[in-house]
Design a protein around this motif. Sequence first.
Motif, PDB file in Angstrom:
ATOM      1  N   ALA A 222    -120.205  12.159  22.918  1.00  0.00           N
ATOM      2  CA  ALA A 222    -121.780  12.558  23.500  1.00  0.00           C
ATOM      3  C   ALA A 222    -121.652  13.767  22.320  1.00  0.00           C
ATOM      4  N   GLY A 223    -122.784  13.243  21.821  1.00  0.00           N
ATOM      5  CA  GLY A 223    -123.300  14.658  20.796  1.00  0.00           C
ATOM      6  C   GLY A 223    -124.420  14.433  20.227  1.00  0.00           C
ATOM      7  N   PRO A 224    -124.193  14.992  19.311  1.00  0.00           N
ATOM      8  CA  PRO A 224    -124.394  14.985  17.208  1.00  0.00           C
ATOM      9  C   PRO A 224    -124.215  13.248  17.171  1.00  0.00           C
ATOM     10  N   ALA A 225    -125.178  13.143  16.325  1.00  0.00           N
ATOM     11  CA  ALA A 225    -125.192  11.629  16.335  1.00  0.00           C
ATOM     12  C   ALA A 225    -124.237  11.396  15.528  1.00  0.00           C
ATOM     13  N   ILE A 226    -123.797  12.318  13.779  1.00  0.00           N
ATOM     14  CA  ILE A 226    -122.531  11.902  13.172  1.00  0.00           C
ATOM     15  C   ILE A 226    -121.702  12.625  13.546  1.00  0.00           C
ATOM     16  N   GLU A 227    -120.978  13.512  14.446  1.00  0.00           N
ATOM     17  CA  GLU A 227    -119.848  13.605  15.317  1.00  0.00           C
ATOM     18  C   GLU A 227    -119.669  12.475  15.903  1.00  0.00           C
ATOM     19  N   ALA A 228    -120.572  11.836  17.169  1.00  0.00           N
ATOM     20  CA  ALA A 228    -120.405  11.184  18.016  1.00  0.00           C
ATOM     21  C   ALA A 228    -119.535   9.848  17.314  1.00  0.00           C
ATOM     22  N   LEU A 229    -120.878   9.183  16.152  1.00  0.00           N
ATOM     23  CA  LEU A 229    -120.145   8.386  15.407  1.00  0.00           C
ATOM     24  C   LEU A 229    -118.649   8.610  15.415  1.00  0.00           C
ATOM     25  N   GLU A 230    -118.493   9.206  14.400  1.00  0.00           N
ATOM     26  CA  GLU A 230    -117.048   9.629  13.998  1.00  0.00           C
ATOM     27  C   GLU A 230    -116.088   9.641  15.328  1.00  0.00           C
ATOM     28  N   ALA A 231    -116.369  10.321  16.078  1.00  0.00           N
ATOM     29  CA  ALA A 231    -115.722  10.337  17.375  1.00  0.00           C
ATOM     30  C   ALA A 231    -115.721   8.526  18.037  1.00  0.00           C
ATOM     31  N   ASP A 250    -125.976   2.334  11.666  1.00  0.00           N
ATOM     32  CA  ASP A 250    -126.989   2.064  10.680  1.00  0.00           C
ATOM     33  C   ASP A 250    -128.586   2.073  11.502  1.00  0.00           C
ATOM     34  N   VAL A 251    -128.456   2.360  12.197  1.00  0.00           N
ATOM     35  CA  VAL A 251    -129.478   2.944  12.961  1.00  0.00           C
ATOM     36  C   VAL A 251    -130.329   4.439  12.968  1.00  0.00           C
ATOM     37  N   VAL A 252    -128.814   5.261  12.921  1.00  0.00           N
ATOM     38  CA  VAL A 252    -129.182   6.821  12.807  1.00  0.00           C
ATOM     39  C   VAL A 252    -129.049   6.722  11.612  1.00  0.00           C
ATOM     40  N   GLU A 253    -128.774   6.076  10.450  1.00  0.00           N
ATOM     41  CA  GLU A 253    -128.451   5.993   8.503  1.00  0.00           C
ATOM     42  C   GLU A 253    -130.401   6.068   8.699  1.00  0.00           C
ATOM     43  N   ARG A 254    -130.865   4.903   9.422  1.00  0.00           N
ATOM     44  CA  ARG A 254    -132.253   4.483   9.136  1.00  0.00           C
ATOM     45  C   ARG A 254    -133.632   5.294   9.736  1.00  0.00           C
ATOM     46  N   VAL A 255    -132.992   5.792  10.851  1.00  0.00           N
ATOM     47  CA  VAL A 255    -134.066   7.023  11.498  1.00  0.00           C
ATOM     48  C   VAL A 255    -134.067   8.352  10.671  1.00  0.00           C
ATOM     49  N   ARG A 256    -132.883   8.210   9.860  1.00  0.00           N
ATOM     50  CA  ARG A 256    -132.217  10.010   9.402  1.00  0.00           C
ATOM     51  C   ARG A 256    -133.192  10.217   7.865  1.00  0.00           C
ATOM     52  N   ALA A 257    -133.006   8.266   7.947  1.00  0.00           N
ATOM     53  CA  ALA A 257    -133.402   8.583   6.116  1.00  0.00           C
ATOM     54  C   ALA A 257    -135.109   8.429   5.945  1.00  0.00           C
ATOM     55  N   ALA A 258    -136.070   8.128   6.831  1.00  0.00           N
ATOM     56  CA  ALA A 258    -137.086   8.793   7.278  1.00  0.00           C
ATOM     57  C   ALA A 258    -137.877   9.761   7.649  1.00  0.00           C
ATOM     58  N   LEU A 259    -136.904  10.891   9.002  1.00  0.00           N
ATOM     59  CA  LEU A 259    -136.904  11.706   9.524  1.00  0.00           C
ATOM     60  C   LEU A 259    -136.082  12.554   9.627  1.00  0.00           C
ATOM     61  N   PRO A 260    -135.826  12.779   8.619  1.00  0.00           N
ATOM     62  CA  PRO A 260    -134.643  13.966   8.154  1.00  0.00           C
ATOM     63  C   PRO A 260    -134.375  15.595   9.085  1.00  0.00           C
ATOM     64  N   ASP A 261    -135.316  15.883   9.849  1.00  0.00           N
ATOM     65  CA  ASP A 261    -135.092  17.021  10.475  1.00  0.00           C
ATOM     66  C   ASP A 261    -135.402  16.368  11.734  1.00  0.00           C
ATOM     67  N   LEU A 262    -134.885  15.464  11.826  1.00  0.00           N
ATOM     68  CA  LEU A 262    -135.039  15.303  13.413  1.00  0.00           C
ATOM     69  C   LEU A 262    -134.301  15.169  14.335  1.00  0.00           C
ATOM     70  N   ALA A 263    -134.302  15.775  15.788  1.00  0.00           N
ATOM     71  CA  ALA A 263    -132.534  15.824  15.613  1.00  0.00           C
ATOM     72  C   ALA A 263    -132.147  14.724  16.706  1.00  0.00           C
ATOM     73  N   VAL A 264    -131.345  14.061  16.212  1.00  0.00           N
ATOM     74  CA  VAL A 264    -130.496  13.056  16.970  1.00  0.00           C
ATOM     75  C   VAL A 264    -128.858  13.391  17.429  1.00  0.00           C
ATOM     76  N   THR A 265    -128.737  12.400  19.133  1.00  0.00           N
ATOM     77  CA  THR A 265    -127.410  12.500  19.582  1.00  0.00           C
ATOM     78  C   THR A 265    -127.274  11.327  19.926  1.00  0.00           C
TER      79      THR A 265
END
Length: 395
Positions: A222-231, A250-265
Motif C-alpha cells: 500500500a502506498g503511492p500508486a506507481i510504487e504500489a503497482l510495482e510492489a 490501466d485505471v491509474v494510467e488513465r487518471v494520471r493522464a487526465a489529472l497529472p497533479d492528482l495524488a493517487v495511492t
Amino acid sequence: MTDNTDKGLLPAGLSDVLTPDATFESSVLERLLADFAAHGYDRVNPPLVEFEDSLLNGIGAGVAEQTFRLMDPESQKMMGIRADMTPQIARIAARRLSQAPRPLRLSYAGQVLRVRGSQLRPERQFTQVGAELIGPDEAAADAEVIVLAARALANLGVDDLSIDLGLPKLVAAVSGNAGDNPESEARLRQALDRKDAAAVAELGDDFGEDAARTLAAMLNAAGPAIEALEALGALGLSGEAESGRNLLADVVERVRAALPDLAVTIDPVENRGFEYHTGVTVTFFAKGVRGELGSGGRYMANGGDNAGEAATGFTLFMDTVLRALAPPAPRQRVYLPAGTLVENTARLRADGCITVAALSDEKDAAGEAERLGCSHVLQEGEVVEISKTKAKSKD
C-alpha cells in the motif's frame, strides 16, 4: 406532572442547518450537479422512502442494518428510509430506464438517514450527491467517474485533493478458498483491516503458505500508486489476481493522464465500506479534512430479480465537502426603507446584494436595519454602510 423535556432537543446525529450554512450547501450542491450535467449525467430524483423489498434488494442489502423501517398505513407493507442513494439509482436504471441507450449516465442529490453514525461521521442525516455510469465494464468508465468527481471537487476549490484506489476482489483472488470457511475468512479480514502482516502470515494453514505470504506482502504494498503497482507486480500474481493488478494499472494510467497533479495511492487489501463492489474502488480525501469527501467504485447494478449490469460511480458527502471549502464572502445585506422604488431594488439584487424591505415607515432606518442583520441601508438612492450612517447621525 410537569414535562421538563426540551421540545427543541434533536436525536443524536441530527441537527438543524441554519443560514449561512444552508445557503452555502445549496449553492455548492447546484454547482456540483451543473458540473455533472455538463458531462452528460442527467439528474434523477428518487423518493426518500420505498418499499423495503425494493429498497434493500441487490446492492441495497449492504445497507440493511443502517436502514430505518416503518409501516405504510395504506398498503400495510414495510417501507424503508433510504440510507444510501446508489441502490435507488440502480433500481431506476433497471426498471424505469431499462430501454434507455447504454452507457447510461445519471446524477442525483438528496438526504439520507442512517440508524447510527460512525466515529469519523457521527451525523446520521446528511446530503449525498453523486453520479453513476451504467453499462460499460471497462477501465475507461472507471477512470471517467474518478476524473469527473476529482475535477468537480477541484472546481469548487478543494485543495490538496487525493484519491485512494482499491480492488476488494484482489484478496479473494489470492486467498483462493477464503469463501469456503467463513471463520477463516473473518480472521483474515480482521487481520487485514488491522494491517497486521504477522497475523496474516500465520493463516498459512487456512489458505496455504504461499497465499498467506502474498497477502501479508500486499499489506506492505500500500502506498503511492506507481510504487504500489510495482510492489504488486513483484509478487508473482497470476490468473484473476494478475488481471486485477493490470486493471488497477490501466485505471491509474488513465487518471494520471487526465489529472497529472492528482495524488493517487493504492491500498490493495482495503475492503471496509466496499462490501458489494466488484472492481476498482475509490475514496476521495483532502488534506486536513476529517473523514472522506466521498467514495465509489464498480458494482453490479440490479433493481429487481435480474442479474444486473455493470456500473461504476461515486457518492460525495456534502458535510465533509463543505468542511474542505473556504466559506463564501458575505454578500451586502441592504435594508430598503418603505416606498423604495422597484427599479432600485431590482438593480441591487442584480448587483449581488441581498435586499430586506421594510413593511412600514421607520423613524430610525439605520437602527431597524442593524436589528435585522443588515450591513447597509438605502438612503436617497445610495447604498450606505450602517456604521457610517450612525456616525453621521452622532455628528
